[in-house]
Motif scaffolding. Structure first.
Motif, mmCIF file in Angstrom:
data_model
loop_
_atom_site.group_PDB
_atom_site.id
_atom_site.type_symbol
_atom_site.label_atom_id
_atom_site.label_comp_id
_atom_site.label_asym_id
_atom_site.label_seq_id
_atom_site.Cartn_x
_atom_site.Cartn_y
_atom_site.Cartn_z
ATOM 1 N N GLU A 84 0.793 -1.225 0.000
ATOM 2 C CA GLU A 84 0.000 0.000 0.000
ATOM 3 C C GLU A 84 0.826 1.276 0.000
ATOM 4 O O GLU A 84 0.526 2.195 -0.740
ATOM 5 C CB GLU A 84 -0.962 0.045 1.204
ATOM 6 N N ARG A 109 -4.419 2.096 3.569
ATOM 7 C CA ARG A 109 -5.863 1.918 3.644
ATOM 8 C C ARG A 109 -6.275 0.802 4.603
ATOM 9 O O ARG A 109 -7.424 0.751 5.016
ATOM 10 C CB ARG A 109 -6.433 1.595 2.245
ATOM 11 N N THR A 110 -5.368 -0.102 4.949
ATOM 12 C CA THR A 110 -5.725 -1.234 5.800
ATOM 13 C C THR A 110 -4.772 -1.359 6.977
ATOM 14 O O THR A 110 -3.621 -0.903 6.922
ATOM 15 C CB THR A 110 -5.689 -2.556 5.011
ATOM 16 N N PRO A 131 -8.249 9.253 3.784
ATOM 17 C CA PRO A 131 -9.332 8.424 4.335
ATOM 18 C C PRO A 131 -10.016 9.055 5.545
ATOM 19 O O PRO A 131 -11.222 8.887 5.744
ATOM 20 C CB PRO A 131 -8.616 7.124 4.717
ATOM 21 N N ARG A 153 -10.147 -1.491 7.907
ATOM 22 C CA ARG A 153 -9.688 -0.815 6.703
ATOM 23 C C ARG A 153 -10.485 0.464 6.494
ATOM 24 O O ARG A 153 -11.557 0.653 7.074
ATOM 25 C CB ARG A 153 -9.840 -1.721 5.485
ATOM 26 N N GLN A 156 -14.047 2.406 1.355
ATOM 27 C CA GLN A 156 -13.743 2.478 -0.075
ATOM 28 C C GLN A 156 -14.766 3.375 -0.768
ATOM 29 O O GLN A 156 -15.970 3.254 -0.536
ATOM 30 C CB GLN A 156 -13.760 1.080 -0.687
ATOM 31 N N TYR A 157 -14.285 4.260 -1.613
ATOM 32 C CA TYR A 157 -15.184 5.197 -2.283
ATOM 33 C C TYR A 157 -14.560 5.681 -3.583
ATOM 34 O O TYR A 157 -13.347 5.622 -3.771
ATOM 35 C CB TYR A 157 -15.474 6.397 -1.377
ATOM 36 N N ASP A 158 -15.409 6.129 -4.475
ATOM 37 C CA ASP A 158 -14.982 6.753 -5.724
ATOM 38 C C ASP A 158 -15.477 8.192 -5.728
ATOM 39 O O ASP A 158 -16.558 8.485 -5.201
ATOM 40 C CB ASP A 158 -15.553 6.014 -6.940
#
Length: 238
Positions: A84, A109-110, A131, A153, A156-158
């Motif tokens: 990552e 992210r995690t 994040p 984690r 998650q997004y766009d």
């Protein structure tokens, strides 16, 4: 580096020894004529020799070439991608250059990815930025041992609507839109007293900004129209 050291010395002169002073350093600017990785090694060595610094935070890129977004200039090895962190390889290389604790920011992210980076001894701390803009309780989730690793984690997004900016022939346009989008999220919380919105559309936000600006100038537009109308009416009478 003289300017930096003067700032550090001035800060150290007025704060207690328990006050942490750090330096954010780019591993590279990833742009023509910008800072190279080799030059960064020299800067870290000079910082170490000067002293007075408690930690060095390593990131990279510029607004023109924001490597920390992962959208451009992505030349990381596959092993690094799995871990990552965007700049973990650079941090590992400079370990022998300085004894100052290193913080790596970008791409985490995690929980597993963060643990991997720290256990590799490439860095002492990890930084998470984007994040947390939409998930303020992320540190609590990561530290909660009751939560399994697979669930510990970031959300998650766009960024809705950002894809079309890839077609604009200006370097870094889409990445810059991403930066603004995360700034808008912080503005929602700090100024508007609302929760972050991962579904926030670029188009919707731009329309909202333009509409707000338009409302502010409406009185001036009406005044200008009134003046023009009065002038035209006066000409007709004459």
């Amino acid at each position: 580096m003289t300017f930096l050291f003067r700032i550090v010395d001035a800060i150290r002169a007025i704060v207690p020894q328990t006050f942490a002073v750090g330096v954010k350093l780019n591993s590279a600017d990833f742009s023509t004529g910008g800072l190279t990785e080799e030059e960064s090694y020299d800067q870290i060595r000079w910082i170490d020799e000067h002293g007075g610094i408690d930690f060095i935070e390593i990131s990279g890129g510029t607004y023109e070439a924001p490597a920390m977004t992962g959208s451009e200039h992505d030349t990381r090895a596959e092993r690094t991608k799995r871990r990552e962190a965007y700049f973990i390889e650079f941090a590992a290389k400079v370990r022998n250059t300085t004894k100052i604790p290193l913080i790596v920011t970008g791409g985490f992210r995690t929980r597993e990815g963060m643990n991997d980076a720290i256990h590799s001894d490439a860095c002492d701390f990890v930084g998470i930025a984007r994040p947390v803009c939409i998930q303020f309780n992320l540190p609590q989730i990561l530290l909660d041992q009751k939560i399994a690793d697979k669930d510990a984690r970031a959300l998650q997004y766009d960024i809705r609507g950002s894809q079309c900016f890839s077609y604009i022939p200006i370097t870094g346009t889409r990445s810059s839109v991403g930066i603004f989008w995360h700034n808008w999220q912080m503005h929602r919380v700090a100024i508007e007293n609302r929760e972050p919105d991962p579904t926030l559309s670029i188009y919707g936000k731009l329309f909202s900004i333009l509409f707000t600006k338009f409302k502010k100038i409406m009185p001036f537009i009406f005044l200008l129209l009134a003046i023009l109308h009065a002038s035209s009416f006066k000409e007709l009478l004459s």
